[in-house]
Design a protein around this motif. Structure first.
Motif, PDB file in Angstrom:
ATOM      1  N   ARG A 345      37.619  45.173  31.214  1.00 51.27           N
ATOM      2  CA  ARG A 345      38.517  44.142  31.722  1.00 51.27           C
ATOM      3  C   ARG A 345      38.299  44.199  33.435  1.00 51.27           C
ATOM      4  NH1 ARG A 345      38.425  41.088  35.078  1.00 51.27           N
ATOM      5  NH2 ARG A 345      39.699  38.758  33.728  1.00 51.27           N
ATOM      6  N   HIS A 392      40.581  34.357  32.434  1.00 50.54           N
ATOM      7  CA  HIS A 392      42.065  35.151  31.459  1.00 50.54           C
ATOM      8  C   HIS A 392      41.798  33.589  30.259  1.00 50.54           C
ATOM      9  CE1 HIS A 392      42.835  37.221  35.328  1.00 50.54           C
ATOM     10  NE2 HIS A 392      42.595  36.183  35.703  1.00 50.54           N
ATOM     11  N   HIS A 399      36.242  33.013  36.167  1.00 48.71           N
ATOM     12  CA  HIS A 399      36.021  32.972  37.051  1.00 48.71           C
ATOM     13  C   HIS A 399      34.143  33.412  36.936  1.00 48.71           C
ATOM     14  CE1 HIS A 399      39.910  34.972  38.619  1.00 48.71           C
ATOM     15  NE2 HIS A 399      39.905  35.603  37.366  1.00 48.71           N
ATOM     16  N   GLU A 433      43.834  30.793  40.438  1.00 45.93           N
ATOM     17  CA  GLU A 433      44.664  31.492  40.708  1.00 45.93           C
ATOM     18  C   GLU A 433      44.458  32.415  42.331  1.00 45.93           C
ATOM     19  OE1 GLU A 433      44.995  34.901  38.095  1.00 45.93           O
ATOM     20  OE2 GLU A 433      42.901  35.379  37.940  1.00 45.93           O
ATOM     21  N   HIS A 434      43.316  32.529  42.616  1.00 46.21           N
ATOM     22  CA  HIS A 434      43.022  32.739  44.065  1.00 46.21           C
ATOM     23  C   HIS A 434      43.864  32.438  45.135  1.00 46.21           C
ATOM     24  CE1 HIS A 434      40.014  35.139  41.812  1.00 46.21           C
ATOM     25  NE2 HIS A 434      40.815  35.716  42.001  1.00 46.21           N
TER      26      HIS A 434
HETATM   27 ZN    ZN Z   1      41.393  36.398  37.260  1.00 41.34          ZN
END
Ligand code: ZN
Ligand code: FAD
Ligand code: MLT
Length: 483
Positions: A345, A392, A399, A433-434
């Protein structure tokens, strides 16, 4: 690749570096921490994906908060733009200069300041590498509440500045919950001491939250206080196959209900993502027999009772298998096997990089709708690209990555703005989250109303009136067309 970069103009209000500036910095940091070496600068000017390239001529390495303060005070008075840089693993072009901004590299501020074994509160400098903190805590019987594939290079200051999510958020929550305090240096050099070590403190506005996820645009994080959970010794990892996305979703609901308090990760990848890992990374193998499955799920449990946890997980897996949610699966027999499953992963971003060009999207979406976007993107792009979905799942974070042999504007035009419009229409977030960085600064309106962006802009103006901190990133280059 130039045409794919966000088109921005250098802000003419910024000064250009002079020899007097260099002498000043040498005076405060010493000769060796004022870096003009071309090779070092080439690395600092290029992001992890090799997609964004700046042309900075100077990298500064402060060793103390006071040095950061002196640097910023000077840069502010001279109108020299700066980019705070941690491990430079950011994925949105936020950590590298766009033009000639001065890079402020935090890696020498890498000391653990204190660790309280009773409360589990760690205080450290912002340049500590996440993996080093994980190792430090391991020796104390604790863990970091966050973990991510880039742990070997990313720094806690970078994690906080991007509000990184990662692989454990489903269990320990976001950094907005676990970070208890910060020390931050503002654009004018003022040092804000918010380095509290209290779980509860309702004295006025909790300003540290402004800096968590602000991507170096409001201040430089120099010290961190973070709540760490105790290390529990019973860890199990299962690598499972599901026939369709609906089964992954149902499995998640079941896992939350039936594994409850021991569930510590719920990650997924589709077969195209797994194929990339198997084809591009060394030393990996599929632990499942070579039948084609469409989806793979990694479930981790963490608890304090080996027998009970194992029984609970096995009963859950049996039930899921009987109910047809899982079509195959394997439970790690030891730590090595568990790490190997995790690598399947965690290795996806690296495998994508090896496969060629990658268009990377990091979206929050309602779990039940999430994979429709991957399917729609495949229909749009046909055979011209490899469309991959992973992420996630336990946090509703997809993603979506599109892999092609090289970048080209035609492919980009088929992906954007479609991907942002789709996400917005489903009330999702274009950055789970990025962060926004340079890549999505102008796309913020897909996820935030104009009034909110205006308030953000006012806060930025108040804290950094000359806009020297990480310019061209996070906030849109103009909000006029949206007012
Ligand atoms: Zn991630
Ligand atoms: P950098 O990349 O150096 O900087 C990121 C941003 O923070 C920039 O805007 C920079 O200016 C700012 N910044 C850095 N340090 C400071 C500071 N001390 N003060 C103020 N601003 C600062 N992200 C996730 O959320 N979840 C994941 O699971 C995840 N996995 C990843 C896996 C891989 C293989 C890679 C390459 C990246 C991954 N990321 C993930 C993205 C990235 O690792 C995170 O965003 C990470 O938190 C960035 O930390 P860094 O130290 O590398 O920061
Ligand atoms: C991950 O979850 O693997 C990271 O966020 C990196 C990526 O999205 O590629």
């Amino acid at each position: 690749f130039g045409s794919l970069a966000e088109k921005v103009q250098r802000d003419p209000s910024f000064s250009t570096l002079s020899s007097d500036d260099i002498s000043y910095f040498k005076g405060i940091l010493g000769e060796k921490n004022v870096v003009q070496d071309e090779e070092r600068l080439a690395i600092a000017n290029t992001d992890w994906m090799h997609k964004y390239k700046g042309s900075s001529k100077l990298l500064l390495q402060p060793q103390t908060t006071e040095e950061v303060s002196q640097i910023l005070k000077y840069c502010n008075s001279r109108s020299l733009a700066v980019v705070p840089q941690g491990g430079n693993t950011g994925l949105v072009g936020g950590s590298v200069p766009v033009f000639d901004e001065v890079v402020i590299n935090m890696s020498l501020m890498n000391n653990v300041i204190s660790f309280d074994k009773v409360s589990g509160i760690l205080v450290c400098e912002a340049g500590c590498i996440l993996e080093n903190l994980i190792t430090f805590l391991d020796n104390q019987g604790f863990i970091m509440p966050l973990d991510l594939g880039a742990k070997g290079s990313c720094q806690i200051g970078g994690n906080i500045s991007t509000n990184a999510g990662g692989l454990r958020l489903v269990r320990y929550g976001s950094l907005h919950g676990t970070v208890l305090g910060l020390e931050v240096v503002l654009a004018n050099g003022d040092i804000l001491d918010m380095l509290g070590t209290l779980r509860k403190d309702n004295t006025g506005y909790d300003l540290k939250h402004l800096f968590i996820g602000s991507e170096g645009s409001l201040g430089i994080v120099t010290k961190v206080s973070i709540l760490t959970p105790p290390k529990l010794f019973s860890v199990n990892v299962a690598f499972l196959a599901c026939q369709d996305y609906f089964s992954c979703q149902k499995l998640l609901v079941e896992a939350k209900g039936k594994l409850g308090e021991i569930l510590s990760a719920f990650e997924f990848l589709d077969s195209k993502a797994l194929d990339l890992v198997l084809n591009h990374l060394d030393g990996v193998r599929n632990p499942l027999p070579p039948t084609i499955h469409n989806f793979y799920v990694l479930i981790e449990t963490t608890g304090s009772d080996e027998t009970y946890d194992r029984q609970k997980l096995e009963a859950f897996l049996l039930h899921a298998m009987e109910g047809g949610l899982i079509s195959d699966g394997v439970l790690a027999q030891d730590m090595n096997q568990a790490s190997a499953f995790w690598y399947l992963r965690e290795g996806v971003p690296e495998a994508l990089m090896k496969a060629g060009a990658v268009y990377k999207y990091d979206l929050s979406l309602p779990v039940e709708k999430m994979y429709d976007l991957v399917d729609e993107m495949r229909t749009r792009l046909g055979d011209s690209a490899n469309v991959v979905g992973y992420g996630h799942l336990g946090d509703g974070n997809l993603h979506l990555n599109i892999s092609t042999p090289q970048y080209d504007d035609r492919t980009l035009a088929q992906i954007e703005p479609f991907v942002y419009e789709w996400t917005s229409a489903h009330r999702g977030s274009i950055s789970a989250e990025h962060g926004l960085g340079l890549m999505k600064a102008n796309k913020i309106f897909y996820s935030k109303p104009t009034a909110t962006v205006k308030l953000m802009t006012s806060i930025k103006k108040m804290l950094d009136p000359k806009g020297i901190l990480n310019p061209y990133k996070v906030l849109p280059h103009s909000i006029d067309s949206h007012s």
